[in-house]
Scaffold this motif. Structure first.
Motif, PDB file in Angstrom:
ATOM      1  N   ASN A 195       0.824  -1.223   0.000  1.00 34.56           N
ATOM      2  CA  ASN A 195       0.000   0.000   0.000  1.00 34.56           C
ATOM      3  C   ASN A 195       0.854   1.268   0.000  1.00 34.56           C
ATOM      4  O   ASN A 195       0.658   2.178   0.809  1.00 34.56           O
ATOM      5  N   LYS A 196       1.807   1.343  -0.898  1.00 33.23           N
ATOM      6  CA  LYS A 196       2.635   2.547  -1.009  1.00 33.23           C
ATOM      7  C   LYS A 196       1.769   3.726  -1.446  1.00 33.23           C
ATOM      8  O   LYS A 196       0.822   3.574  -2.218  1.00 33.23           O
ATOM      9  N   THR A 197       2.116   4.917  -0.951  1.00 30.23           N
ATOM     10  CA  THR A 197       1.405   6.116  -1.386  1.00 30.23           C
ATOM     11  C   THR A 197       1.757   6.402  -2.846  1.00 30.23           C
ATOM     12  O   THR A 197       2.715   5.851  -3.400  1.00 30.23           O
ATOM     13  N   GLN A 198       0.999   7.293  -3.461  1.00 34.05           N
ATOM     14  CA  GLN A 198       1.272   7.668  -4.844  1.00 34.05           C
ATOM     15  C   GLN A 198       2.667   8.267  -4.969  1.00 34.05           C
ATOM     16  O   GLN A 198       3.386   8.012  -5.938  1.00 34.05           O
ATOM     17  N   PHE A 199       3.054   9.063  -3.978  1.00 32.73           N
ATOM     18  CA  PHE A 199       4.390   9.661  -3.988  1.00 32.73           C
ATOM     19  C   PHE A 199       5.455   8.569  -3.924  1.00 32.73           C
ATOM     20  O   PHE A 199       6.451   8.603  -4.655  1.00 32.73           O
ATOM     21  N   GLU A 200       5.271   7.601  -3.047  1.00 34.96           N
ATOM     22  CA  GLU A 200       6.229   6.508  -2.915  1.00 34.96           C
ATOM     23  C   GLU A 200       6.317   5.688  -4.202  1.00 34.96           C
ATOM     24  O   GLU A 200       7.406   5.270  -4.608  1.00 34.96           O
ATOM     25  N   GLN A 201       5.186   5.491  -4.853  1.00 34.21           N
ATOM     26  CA  GLN A 201       5.173   4.684  -6.077  1.00 34.21           C
ATOM     27  C   GLN A 201       5.825   5.415  -7.247  1.00 34.21           C
ATOM     28  O   GLN A 201       6.649   4.842  -7.968  1.00 34.21           O
ATOM     29  N   GLN A 202       5.478   6.689  -7.422  1.00 29.84           N
ATOM     30  CA  GLN A 202       5.885   7.399  -8.630  1.00 29.84           C
ATOM     31  C   GLN A 202       7.212   8.133  -8.493  1.00 29.84           C
ATOM     32  O   GLN A 202       7.903   8.341  -9.491  1.00 29.84           O
ATOM     33  N   ILE A 203       7.567   8.517  -7.278  1.00 31.57           N
ATOM     34  CA  ILE A 203       8.769   9.328  -7.104  1.00 31.57           C
ATOM     35  C   ILE A 203       9.913   8.513  -6.516  1.00 31.57           C
ATOM     36  O   ILE A 203      11.053   8.607  -6.975  1.00 31.57           O
ATOM     37  N   ILE A 204       9.623   7.693  -5.517  1.00 31.34           N
ATOM     38  CA  ILE A 204      10.692   6.964  -4.833  1.00 31.34           C
ATOM     39  C   ILE A 204      10.934   5.606  -5.493  1.00 31.34           C
ATOM     40  O   ILE A 204      12.061   5.272  -5.860  1.00 31.34           O
ATOM     41  N   ALA A 205       9.873   4.856  -5.681  1.00 29.90           N
ATOM     42  CA  ALA A 205      10.031   3.497  -6.203  1.00 29.90           C
ATOM     43  C   ALA A 205      10.549   3.476  -7.632  1.00 29.90           C
ATOM     44  O   ALA A 205      11.107   2.474  -8.069  1.00 29.90           O
ATOM     45  N   LYS A 206      10.411   4.567  -8.366  1.00 29.94           N
ATOM     46  CA  LYS A 206      10.915   4.585  -9.739  1.00 29.94           C
ATOM     47  C   LYS A 206      12.434   4.430  -9.783  1.00 29.94           C
ATOM     48  O   LYS A 206      13.001   4.061 -10.824  1.00 29.94           O
ATOM     49  N   ASN A 207      13.103   4.708  -8.670  1.00 35.50           N
ATOM     50  CA  ASN A 207      14.559   4.564  -8.624  1.00 35.50           C
ATOM     51  C   ASN A 207      14.998   3.134  -8.338  1.00 35.50           C
ATOM     52  O   ASN A 207      16.200   2.875  -8.206  1.00 35.50           O
ATOM     53  N   MET A 208      14.037   2.237  -8.221  1.00 36.03           N
ATOM     54  CA  MET A 208      14.385   0.824  -8.083  1.00 36.03           C
ATOM     55  C   MET A 208      14.592   0.274  -9.488  1.00 36.03           C
ATOM     56  O   MET A 208      13.725  -0.368 -10.082  1.00 36.03           O
ATOM     57  N   ASP A 209      15.770   0.537 -10.031  1.00 36.43           N
ATOM     58  CA  ASP A 209      16.054   0.222 -11.420  1.00 36.43           C
ATOM     59  C   ASP A 209      16.359  -1.262 -11.601  1.00 36.43           C
ATOM     60  O   ASP A 209      16.325  -2.049 -10.652  1.00 36.43           O
ATOM     61  N   ASN A 210      16.675  -1.629 -12.805  1.00 35.99           N
ATOM     62  CA  ASN A 210      16.850  -3.027 -13.179  1.00 35.99           C
ATOM     63  C   ASN A 210      18.140  -3.605 -12.591  1.00 35.99           C
ATOM     64  O   ASN A 210      19.234  -3.170 -12.941  1.00 35.99           O
ATOM     65  N   VAL A 211      17.984  -4.543 -11.698  1.00 36.55           N
ATOM     66  CA  VAL A 211      19.138  -5.272 -11.167  1.00 36.55           C
ATOM     67  C   VAL A 211      18.963  -6.764 -11.452  1.00 36.55           C
ATOM     68  O   VAL A 211      19.514  -7.616 -10.762  1.00 36.55           O
ATOM     69  N   GLY A 212      18.205  -7.051 -12.498  1.00 39.39           N
ATOM     70  CA  GLY A 212      17.877  -8.450 -12.771  1.00 39.39           C
ATOM     71  C   GLY A 212      16.771  -8.889 -11.825  1.00 39.39           C
ATOM     72  O   GLY A 212      15.731  -8.257 -11.719  1.00 39.39           O
ATOM     73  N   ASN A 213      17.008  -9.942 -11.112  1.00 38.20           N
ATOM     74  CA  ASN A 213      16.048 -10.449 -10.133  1.00 38.20           C
ATOM     75  C   ASN A 213      16.282  -9.740  -8.795  1.00 38.20           C
ATOM     76  O   ASN A 213      17.320  -9.915  -8.161  1.00 38.20           O
ATOM     77  N   ILE A 214      15.327  -8.896  -8.369  1.00 36.78           N
ATOM     78  CA  ILE A 214      15.508  -8.100  -7.148  1.00 36.78           C
ATOM     79  C   ILE A 214      15.671  -8.994  -5.927  1.00 36.78           C
ATOM     80  O   ILE A 214      16.505  -8.734  -5.049  1.00 36.78           O
ATOM     81  N   GLU A 215      14.881 -10.055  -5.848  1.00 38.06           N
ATOM     82  CA  GLU A 215      14.981 -10.968  -4.702  1.00 38.06           C
ATOM     83  C   GLU A 215      16.393 -11.543  -4.616  1.00 38.06           C
ATOM     84  O   GLU A 215      16.994 -11.610  -3.534  1.00 38.06           O
ATOM     85  N   ALA A 216      16.931 -11.948  -5.761  1.00 32.86           N
ATOM     86  CA  ALA A 216      18.284 -12.508  -5.791  1.00 32.86           C
ATOM     87  C   ALA A 216      19.324 -11.443  -5.467  1.00 32.86           C
ATOM     88  O   ALA A 216      20.352 -11.731  -4.835  1.00 32.86           O
ATOM     89  N   PHE A 217      19.060 -10.213  -5.884  1.00 29.73           N
ATOM     90  CA  PHE A 217      19.978  -9.104  -5.618  1.00 29.73           C
ATOM     91  C   PHE A 217      20.130  -8.887  -4.109  1.00 29.73           C
ATOM     92  O   PHE A 217      21.250  -8.829  -3.583  1.00 29.73           O
ATOM     93  N   PHE A 218      18.992  -8.773  -3.404  1.00 31.67           N
ATOM     94  CA  PHE A 218      19.043  -8.609  -1.950  1.00 31.67           C
ATOM     95  C   PHE A 218      19.657  -9.837  -1.278  1.00 31.67           C
ATOM     96  O   PHE A 218      20.501  -9.712  -0.380  1.00 31.67           O
ATOM     97  N   ALA A 219      19.252 -11.023  -1.703  1.00 32.31           N
ATOM     98  CA  ALA A 219      19.747 -12.245  -1.067  1.00 32.31           C
ATOM     99  C   ALA A 219      21.247 -12.377  -1.218  1.00 32.31           C
ATOM    100  O   ALA A 219      21.943 -12.837  -0.298  1.00 32.31           O
ATOM    101  N   THR A 220      21.786 -11.964  -2.355  1.00 31.59           N
ATOM    102  CA  THR A 220      23.231 -12.027  -2.566  1.00 31.59           C
ATOM    103  C   THR A 220      23.969 -11.106  -1.597  1.00 31.59           C
ATOM    104  O   THR A 220      24.992 -11.484  -1.012  1.00 31.59           O
ATOM    105  N   ILE A 221      23.452  -9.903  -1.413  1.00 33.39           N
ATOM    106  CA  ILE A 221      24.093  -8.961  -0.483  1.00 33.39           C
ATOM    107  C   ILE A 221      24.082  -9.526   0.932  1.00 33.39           C
ATOM    108  O   ILE A 221      25.109  -9.487   1.635  1.00 33.39           O
ATOM    109  N   TYR A 222      22.942 -10.069   1.350  1.00 38.83           N
ATOM    110  CA  TYR A 222      22.864 -10.630   2.706  1.00 38.83           C
ATOM    111  C   TYR A 222      23.760 -11.858   2.847  1.00 38.83           C
ATOM    112  O   TYR A 222      24.413 -12.056   3.877  1.00 38.83           O
ATOM    113  N   GLY A 223      23.782 -12.690   1.820  1.00 34.47           N
ATOM    114  CA  GLY A 223      24.645 -13.856   1.862  1.00 34.47           C
ATOM    115  C   GLY A 223      26.108 -13.474   1.940  1.00 34.47           C
ATOM    116  O   GLY A 223      26.893 -14.078   2.688  1.00 34.47           O
TER     117      GLY A 223
END
Length: 901
Positions: A589-617
């Motif tokens: 339930n992100k706000t419109q601001f969060e969706q359009q202004i902040i979340a747009k910077n979540m650019d292509n890193v391939g598989n996001i789940e794998a991206f985070f998991a790799t950093i934690y691993g």
């Protein structure tokens, strides 16, 4: 460049692009919140504040009207537009005008005007024909002498001496005498003066002005064009005072020639503006002379502005002085980057026990350093409240609401002399505010009300600033746009907390400042390359405000994404920030601001789940929690490579820089880790191939160590080694040694230091520095400068040492023990480097005993190093010096050889 700044010890606070890149542009380093160019008289635009060019040049072409074109437009009874007149005067060919004169116009514009146009304006067209014939020659000839130090050209350039002097003067004189229209007559007089000036007949030029220009009794554009040429001739005759006065008259009365007249004044007379002041008779001349004095020496313009105010509070040039002052203050109060000095944060370190520093909070009643005042000023400007949960980030939580509202006594301002000091800065703002308030009562220009509101904004009095803006009545479109922008600034900056409701307000009322507009570039323009990036703007400032708010509120993920892309995490993957970014990613339930202004910077890193998991691993591997690492890597098997498509690396075999290509055989952040990662280095050379720098151990007893492994396989291999290491035999000793090797080899000192810090090779230097690692989080205000800092959690060398200890205790082979001890000593060296980075001398270079104190500090550090961080070297020297391993190490490791002497 005006800088009333601190001391050199605080220089790091204002590290910006200028410091980082010698070619960067200081006029790209502030937010332009108060638009300088809203002054009404655009002819003064060149004299607005600029630090990167001689004159301010960031205004649109055509904003300064050419009075010569305006004069011609009037001559043609406004039958032509400004642009058509400019085309006729400057661009249309000589042949086209001759065709018009013959009654057969071919040029589209002249066809439109018709053949009768020539008959109606015959004298003007005939003059333009003569002027276009002369124009290619109208430049002074270069005369080389022993003092010439610049290139004289090819020798083929036309100049006035290429024309027959007597014939040209005779022709111009005849045309002058025949002309009936006084303005055209005076224009011919101008040509006669100019021709004599450019042929270096300076005395003839001065006489021509008296004979052909002055008698016409007009003081319009042609007169001042001729006066400009007269002044040049007088400078050639070394009549510098007269030349300067005439250039001053040109400056006062022209629109498009102010820059050149100013430069000519500077060249004519070293005491130029003081001498002009002595000759100034009218109030207008005195006012202009004061302006030039204030412009030339801008250290403290307010006394000059007071004199200008006394003459004319409605003066347009007084506004120029004021807007320069405002712009200077803006650059000083609101730099685009804030950097912290890691040794002077709001959380101070107690260094009485250097081996075990404790954290102590600065108490409110303690005397504040200037650094702390600056920190609080910034936080006060951006306001905001802080969550009370200090465990989340102690560096950000040690500030009470009351402290945030304290005003610093001194605030840094930039001086054009580039010296750092902090006196009288706040007084400068106060004095300018008083002057502006006084002037707005006397002047009928709304500009002064806008300026007063902006100064209130800089002083953080957002309520009064808004009230002033609400009362302004104006129809000036530039003023209206500035008022609108400032209302937005006051609203957002004064907001103590950014919650969902306020984010909805941002999108409803201010979306234009946050939704990026697509900029279309001209694909045919090869010069359309932005070397500096976009100029910081109001929108950029507001993003920084919100990034700071989120930072203070403990919403690090949102703060990070206001200024960075998701993929940027790979460059500094510290765990707490990554977790906060992931939390935002998973937020429902992100706000419109969060969706359009902040979340747009979540650019292509391939598989996001794998991206985070790799950093934690990776982090789990660095802390030797191999089981946890495996659990993360199991989720990371869809990792598609570190996204660095533009990365280039020098290939010594080809002599070229080659782009990174994921071939399926090279290391990509997850796959293709060689078995050398369990080996030891033969010599320390990060740039050599691994088969030259590294040597494998004997892996015969450990078939699960493959020639190449992915991170999941690597974690599994470590888990098996750990189980084997719990035994009591030589195989157990070797297993522990291999684990120790891997932990050391993937540390900041190891050949494979890139493996668990999201890097692609071991050559990228920034994240391998020791000097920042004493801080839990080096980011003090926001994450805007994220890629300019190098910070990941420091290595724990004790983890490797502890595995080596197990191996040492279990091994019965003296040669193996020697090798293990050397590896332990290398890891212990890493511990010393970490200690050294936290205990820098920090001796002021101006200290007369700098050298003596520096030597004493270095001696103290050497003693500590030998007493506390040479444990395993000492054992190696005393008990294993006669081993073949030790003898080989002496030859391959210089610092070990030095220690063994």
């Amino acid at each position: 460049m005006k800088k009333y700044i601190l001391s050199l010890s605080v220089l790091a606070l204002f590290y910006t692009k200028t410091n980082a890149c010698a070619w960067s542009d200081p006029d790209y380093e502030y937010f332009n919140l108060f638009t300088q160019s809203i002054i009404k008289d655009k002819s003064y635009l060149p004299f607005l504040l600029s630090y990167s060019t001689r004159f301010y040049d960031q205004y649109k072409q055509g904003m300064i009207p050419d009075e010569n074109i305006e004069s011609w437009k009037k001559f043609f009874n406004n039958q032509l537009s400004y642009s058509e007149t400019d085309y006729l005067v400057h661009k249309i060919s000589l042949n086209d005008l001759n065709d018009l004169k013959k009654g057969v116009p071919n040029n589209p514009l002249l066809k439109k005007l018709g053949v009768g146009f020539y008959q109606k304006y015959k004298e003007g067209i005939d003059y333009l024909i003569e002027a276009k014939y002369l124009e290619p020659y109208m430049r002074i000839n270069f005369v080389e002498n022993e003092n010439s130090f610049y290139y004289s050209g090819s020798g083929n350039d036309k100049n006035a001496t290429n024309l027959d002097y007597n014939k040209t003067i005779a022709a111009l004189t005849s045309l002058y005498n025949a002309a009936k229209n006084p303005e055209i007559k005076q224009r011919y007089g101008y040509q006669i003066v100019r021709f004599n000036h450019y042929t270096r007949n300076y005395d003839a030029a001065t006489q021509a002005f008296k004979k052909y220009v002055q008698p016409v009794k007009l003081k319009g554009t042609p007169y001042f064009m001729a006066l400009d040429q007269l002044a040049g001739a007088q400078r050639g005759l070394e009549m510098n005072s007269d030349a300067n006065w005439n250039f001053f008259q040109v400056f006062m009365n022209s629109k498009s020639r102010k820059e050149s007249a100013f430069v000519s004044m500077k060249l004519s007379d070293t005491a130029s503006f003081n001498n002009i002041m002595k000759r100034a008779g009218t109030n207008e001349e005195k006012n202009m002379a004061y302006f030039l004095l204030g412009y030339e020496d801008f250290n403290n313009p307010i006394p000059i502005m007071e004199k200008m105010f006394e003459i004319d509070p409605n003066s347009e040039i007084l506004k120029v002085m004021a807007v320069r002052s405002i712009n200077e203050l803006e650059r000083s109060y609101l730099p685009i980057y804030y950097y912290s000095d890691n040794n002077n944060t709001a959380v101070q370190k107690n260094t009485s026990d250097k081996t075990s520093p404790e954290t102590t909070v600065v108490k409110k009643e303690e005397k504040l350093s200037i650094w702390q005042k600056i920190v609080r000023f910034f936080k006060n400007l951006f306001g905001g409240s802080k969550k009370s949960d200090k465990s989340k980030d102690e560096n950000k939580a040690d500030q009470s609401d009351d402290e945030l509202l304290e005003n610093p006594n001194r605030i840094p301002v930039f001086s054009k002399n580039n010296y750092w000091y902090d006196e009288k800065t706040k007084d400068y703002l106060d004095d300018l505010e008083k002057f502006t308030a006084k002037t707005k009562e006397k002047s009928d220009d709304e500009y002064w009300q806008i300026a007063d509101a902006y100064l209130k904004f800089l002083k953080k009095d957002y309520k009064e600033s808004t009230e002033i803006l609400e009362d302004i009545k104006t129809s000036n479109p530039e003023y209206l746009e500035q008022i609108k922008r400032m209302k937005v600034l006051n609203d957002i900056v004064s907001q103590p907390k950014i919650d969902a409701e306020y984010e909805d307000h941002l999108m409803k009322d201010y979306a234009e400042y946050f939704v990026e507009k697509e900029i279309k570039k001209d694909s045919t323009n090869t010069d359309d390359y932005d070397y500096y990036g976009s100029v910081p703007s109001t929108a950029d400032f507001l993003k920084d405000v919100l990034a700071n708010r989120y930072f203070l509120q403990g919403e690090d993920g949102k703060s990070f994404l206001m200024n960075n892309k998701l993929s940027d995490l790979q460059y500094n993957p510290n765990s707490s920030l990554v977790k906060s970014v992931e939390d935002f990613y998973r937020k429902p339930n992100k706000t419109q601001f969060e969706q359009q202004i902040i979340a747009k910077n979540m650019d292509n890193v391939g598989n996001i789940e794998a991206f985070f998991a790799t950093i934690y691993g990776d982090r789990a591997m660095r802390t030797a929690d191999f089981e946890k690492a495996k659990s993360y890597y199991q989720k990371a098997q869809n990792f598609s490579g570190i996204p660095r498509e533009d990365y280039e690396k020098y290939n010594p075999s080809t002599g070229k820089y080659e782009k990174l290509v994921y071939t399926g055989t090279n290391y990509d952040g997850f796959n293709n880790i060689p078995d050398y990662v369990f080996g030891h280095n033969v010599w320390e050379s990060f740039g050599s191939p691994d088969d030259q720098s590294m040597e494998n151990e004997n892996y015969t007893a450990f078939p699960f160590i493959k020639l190449k492994m992915n991170k999941l396989q690597l974690a599994d291999a470590l888990i098996q080694l750990k189980k084997i290491g719990n035994g009591k035999d030589e195989k157990s000793a070797k297993a522990n040694q291999l684990i120790g090797n891997l932990l050391y080899n993937t540390s900041i000192l190891g050949y494979y230091r890139q493996i668990f810090v999201m890097d692609i090779d071991n050559s990228n230097g920034g994240k391998y520095d020791f000097w920042r690692t004493e801080l839990e989080n080096p980011y003090q205000y926001y994450y805007k400068n994220f890629l300019d800092k190098s910070f990941i959690e420091p290595d724990n060398f004790d983890l490797a040492i502890n595995y080596y200890k197990k191996a040492l205790n279990l091994s019965t082979n003296k040669e193996e023990k020697a090798r293990i001890l050397f590896q332990m000593a290398s890891a212990e060296q890493g511990k010393y480097y970490q200690y050294e980075a936290k205990n820098q001398a920090n001796i002021d270079y101006s200290d007369p005993k700098w050298s003596e104190k520096t030597d004493a500090h270095q001696k103290e550090m050497d003693n500590i190093k030998n007493q506390k961080y040479r444990t395993y070297f000492a054992l190696l020297k005393t008990q294993y010096a006669n081993t073949e391993t030790a003898r080989n190490l002496i030859g391959s490791c210089s610092y070990f050889g030095y220690f063994m002497k």
